[in-house]
Write a protein that holds these residues in place. Structure first.
Motif, PDB file in Angstrom:
ATOM      1  N   ASN A   9       0.822  -1.210   0.000  1.00 25.61           N
ATOM      2  CA  ASN A   9       0.000   0.000   0.000  1.00 25.61           C
ATOM      3  C   ASN A   9       0.855   1.259   0.000  1.00 25.61           C
ATOM      4  N   LYS A  10       1.929   1.251   0.781  1.00 28.84           N
ATOM      5  CA  LYS A  10       2.803   2.426   0.829  1.00 28.84           C
ATOM      6  C   LYS A  10       3.529   2.635  -0.493  1.00 28.84           C
ATOM      7  N   LEU A  45      -2.569   6.523   1.477  1.00 28.84           N
ATOM      8  CA  LEU A  45      -2.036   5.158   1.444  1.00 28.84           C
ATOM      9  C   LEU A  45      -0.744   5.059   2.248  1.00 28.84           C
ATOM     10  N   GLY A  86      -1.420   5.280   5.999  1.00 36.33           N
ATOM     11  CA  GLY A  86      -2.289   4.250   6.544  1.00 36.33           C
ATOM     12  C   GLY A  86      -3.697   4.717   6.845  1.00 36.33           C
ATOM     13  N   TRP A 108      -5.923   5.233   4.622  1.00 34.84           N
ATOM     14  CA  TRP A 108      -6.709   4.354   3.748  1.00 34.84           C
ATOM     15  C   TRP A 108      -5.934   3.056   3.583  1.00 34.84           C
ATOM     16  N   LYS A 109      -6.576   1.925   3.895  1.00 39.31           N
ATOM     17  CA  LYS A 109      -5.926   0.614   3.805  1.00 39.31           C
ATOM     18  C   LYS A 109      -6.783  -0.322   2.956  1.00 39.31           C
ATOM     19  N   THR A 113      -7.881  -3.439   0.571  1.00 47.03           N
ATOM     20  CA  THR A 113      -7.498  -4.848   0.525  1.00 47.03           C
ATOM     21  C   THR A 113      -6.807  -5.130  -0.801  1.00 47.03           C
TER      22      THR A 113
END
Length: 302
Positions: free
Chosen positions: A120-121, A284, A287, A289-290, A292
């Motif tokens: 995500n990062k 992102l 964190g 917004w995480k 799936t």
């Protein structure tokens, strides 16, 4: 968060958003060096009594070398860069670039602290920097205007400032974990003042700035730096660093609103679009917004 914490978070965002307004109001008459120098000097004078009252002077003396370096990286250089940028681009635009600070924080943590980002990062970095490139390309003119500055160099100055913020975050984590917040805040402003004062005196404006510009400097130093630091560190103590950093998402809205209300600054479609892209990337990275991962969306637990 408690209602009081939410109010303080919004207040901090409004104050830091207003800093870009005050930079625009003071930069033309003071110039970047005098404006940045007065800002850190005034903030130091505001914070010193608070440091003494909290009994954290010993912590500043013990860690003064590391705090001094962090102060130069986290205050002296960024404040000078944003003061220069205020000569050529709007406060709203500067605040959007300022929102990329968490992106640079992840880059430096990965490079220096070996803190490898997750998927995500990494996606956030790609999206966020794509927004930066879009916005920077739209302003990529290096032709000086009447102030001697150019929008292209102003954009570069903003990016240098946010890079320094990101680097300072890793420095603080590496060298100053556990140091009282007020000692860090006060010491960093003092070291920035020591560095910038000779430059401020050398580049002092030939014509004395007017009352409006002096008012902007006072607001920058006392409210947007001194009071803002106190609010920020209190929020970290009450709601945690992650929640406190959500102020990043609120600052551009306030900066654009203040600039439009008091200076008549306008916003175009590119600014809005790029701002959304940058904030998606930042959400992102931080964190907030995480999502799936697509490859695990339909995976059943074993």
């Amino acid at each position: 968060m408690k209602p009081r914490d939410t109010i303080e978070l919004l207040l901090l965002a409004a104050i830091w958003g207003a800093s870009f307004l005050f930079l625009r109001m003071g930069a033309a008459e003071f110039g970047p060096f005098a404006l940045a120098g007065l800002r850190v000097l005034g903030a130091s004078l505001f914070l010193l009594p608070l440091l003494w009252r909290r009994g954290e002077w010993a912590a500043l003396r013990q860690h003064w070398r590391a705090i001094a370096v962090v102060g130069i990286v986290n205050s002296a250089i960024p404040f000078l860069c944003f003061s220069y940028a205020a000569l050529a681009i709007t406060g709203g635009l500067s605040s959007i670039f300022n929102a990329t600070t968490p992106l640079w924080g992840v880059v430096f943590a990965w490079w220096w602290l070996r803190d490898r980002p997750d998927v995500n990062k990494l996606a956030g970095l790609a999206i966020g920097f794509a927004g930066v490139l879009w916005l920077a390309w739209d302003k990529a003119s290096f032709k000086p205007d009447a102030s001697g500055a150019s929008s292209g160099l102003a954009v570069l100055a903003c990016l240098v400032a946010t890079m320094m913020y990101g680097l300072a975050a890793s420095m603080t984590k590496r060298w100053l974990t556990g140091v009282p917040a007020m000692a860090l805040a006060t010491g960093s402003q003092l070291s920035a003042a020591v560095v910038l004062m000779p430059l401020m005196l050398w580049h002092w404006p030939a014509t004395m700035p007017g009352a409006r510009s002096w008012g902007a400097v006072a607001a920058l130093a006392l409210v947007c730096t001194g009071v803002a630091y106190v609010l920020f560190f209190r929020l970290i103590a009450n709601i945690g660093a992650g929640n406190a950093l959500s102020v990043t998402f609120l600052i551009p809205g306030f900066a654009i609103a203040w600039g439009g209300l008091f200076l008549g600054e306008t916003v175009n479609a590119t600014m809005i679009g790029a701002c959304v892209v940058v904030l998606v990337g930042t959400s992102l990275v931080t964190g907030v917004w995480k999502p799936t991962p697509w490859w695990g969306a339909n995976r059943k637990p074993s």
